[in-house]
Design a protein around this motif. Structure first.
Motif, short mmCIF file in Angstrom:
data_model
loop_
_atom_site.label_atom_id
_atom_site.label_comp_id
_atom_site.label_asym_id
_atom_site.label_seq_id
_atom_site.Cartn_x
_atom_site.Cartn_y
_atom_site.Cartn_z
N SER A 217 56.98 -1.66 45.60
CA SER A 217 56.25 -2.01 44.38
C SER A 217 57.09 -2.93 43.52
CB SER A 217 55.90 -0.75 43.59
OG SER A 217 55.08 0.12 44.35
N LEU A 218 56.41 -3.68 42.68
CA LEU A 218 57.07 -4.60 41.76
C LEU A 218 56.18 -4.75 40.54
CD1 LEU A 218 59.76 -6.16 42.12
CD2 LEU A 218 58.41 -8.13 42.84
N ARG A 219 56.79 -4.90 39.39
CA ARG A 219 56.02 -5.08 38.16
C ARG A 219 56.40 -6.40 37.51
NH1 ARG A 219 53.20 -1.27 35.20
NH2 ARG A 219 52.72 -1.82 33.02
N LEU A 220 55.44 -7.26 37.34
CA LEU A 220 55.64 -8.52 36.65
C LEU A 220 55.20 -8.37 35.20
CD1 LEU A 220 54.20 -11.05 39.26
CD2 LEU A 220 56.50 -10.09 39.11
N SER A 221 55.87 -9.10 34.33
CA SER A 221 55.50 -9.09 32.92
C SER A 221 55.47 -10.51 32.41
CB SER A 221 56.50 -8.26 32.12
OG SER A 221 56.06 -8.13 30.78
N CYS A 222 54.59 -10.77 31.46
CA CYS A 222 54.47 -12.09 30.86
C CYS A 222 54.38 -11.93 29.36
CB CYS A 222 53.23 -12.79 31.40
SG CYS A 222 52.88 -14.37 30.61
N LYS A 223 55.33 -12.51 28.67
CA LYS A 223 55.33 -12.43 27.21
C LYS A 223 54.84 -13.75 26.65
CE LYS A 223 58.01 -10.94 23.25
NZ LYS A 223 56.99 -9.91 22.89
N ALA A 224 53.94 -13.66 25.70
CA ALA A 224 53.34 -14.84 25.10
C ALA A 224 53.76 -14.99 23.65
CB ALA A 224 51.82 -14.75 25.19
N SER A 225 53.77 -16.23 23.21
CA SER A 225 54.04 -16.52 21.80
C SER A 225 53.21 -17.73 21.39
CB SER A 225 55.52 -16.80 21.57
OG SER A 225 55.96 -17.90 22.32
N GLY A 226 52.93 -17.82 20.10
CA GLY A 226 52.15 -18.94 19.60
C GLY A 226 50.69 -18.57 19.40
N VAL A 227 50.04 -19.18 18.51
CA VAL A 227 48.64 -18.96 18.11
C VAL A 227 48.34 -17.47 17.99
CG1 VAL A 227 47.77 -21.16 18.93
CG2 VAL A 227 47.78 -19.23 20.47
N THR A 228 47.10 -17.13 18.02
CA THR A 228 46.69 -15.72 17.92
C THR A 228 46.47 -15.23 19.34
OG1 THR A 228 45.57 -16.31 15.87
CG2 THR A 228 45.11 -14.13 16.80
N ILE A 229 47.57 -14.96 20.02
CA ILE A 229 47.52 -14.70 21.43
C ILE A 229 46.75 -13.44 21.78
CG2 ILE A 229 49.65 -13.37 21.62
CD1 ILE A 229 48.36 -16.15 23.98
N ASP A 230 46.69 -12.49 20.87
CA ASP A 230 45.98 -11.25 21.20
C ASP A 230 44.48 -11.48 21.30
OD1 ASP A 230 45.86 -9.60 17.95
OD2 ASP A 230 45.74 -11.71 18.50
N ALA A 231 44.00 -12.64 20.85
CA ALA A 231 42.58 -12.95 20.98
C ALA A 231 42.29 -13.74 22.26
CB ALA A 231 42.10 -13.74 19.77
N TYR A 232 43.31 -14.02 23.02
CA TYR A 232 43.15 -14.80 24.22
C TYR A 232 43.02 -13.90 25.45
CZ TYR A 232 44.05 -19.43 22.25
OH TYR A 232 43.94 -20.60 21.57
N ASN A 233 42.31 -14.42 26.42
CA ASN A 233 42.19 -13.76 27.70
C ASN A 233 43.39 -14.12 28.57
OD1 ASN A 233 39.39 -12.68 27.23
ND2 ASN A 233 39.04 -14.87 26.96
N ARG A 234 43.82 -13.21 29.41
CA ARG A 234 45.04 -13.41 30.18
C ARG A 234 44.76 -13.26 31.67
NH1 ARG A 234 49.25 -12.05 26.57
NH2 ARG A 234 50.66 -12.97 28.09
N GLY A 235 45.59 -13.90 32.46
CA GLY A 235 45.40 -13.80 33.91
C GLY A 235 46.67 -14.06 34.67
N TRP A 236 46.63 -13.71 35.95
CA TRP A 236 47.72 -13.99 36.88
C TRP A 236 47.14 -14.77 38.07
CZ3 TRP A 236 52.83 -13.05 36.15
CH2 TRP A 236 53.19 -12.14 35.14
#
Length: 121
Positions: A16-35
């Motif tokens: 198993s492996l866990r990837l993480s992606c940290k975001a910054s800038g604008v109102t990121i919590d209102a954005y949709n995210r994907g891999w």
């Protein structure tokens, strides 16, 4: 918007492996995210996505039941928990975000630099 992935590495099949992606800038919590991911010699493909409120989640058929996407808006992160990894999962994994819902045909507006995942048999 800046997206920074972490957590890639080299593992054995079944691990198993866990990837993480940290975001910054604008109102990121209102954005949709994907891999997304891109294997050597292949086109980039959709892996998973999650809406801003975690209300809708999509997975590629190839990872369904093995990968789990989640997000923490307070930390501006989106994670991809990958279990029972297979050599076919070897690829560079990219985090992406967009104000629109991310589906397999979406080309998100913002991308991270990618993190390498290598699964050996």
């Amino acid at each position: 918007v800046q997206l920074v992935e972490s957590g890639g590495g080299q593992v054995q099949a079944g691990d198993s492996l866990r990837l993480s992606c940290k975001a910054s800038g604008v109102t990121i919590d209102a954005y949709n995210r994907g891999w997304f991911r891109q294997a050597p010699g292949k086109e980039r493909e959709f892996v998973a996505s999650i809406t801003w409120d975690s209300g809708t989640i999509h997975y590629a058929d190839s990872v369904k039941g093995r990968f789990t996407i989640s997000r923490d808006n307070g930390e501006n992160t989106v994670d991809l928990q990958m279990t029972n990894l297979e050599p076919e999962d070897t690829a560079v994994y990219y985090c992406a975000t967009d104000s629109s819902v991310i589906i397999p045909s979406t080309i998100p507006r913002y991308w991270g630099q990618g993190t390498q995942v290598t699964v050996s048999s």
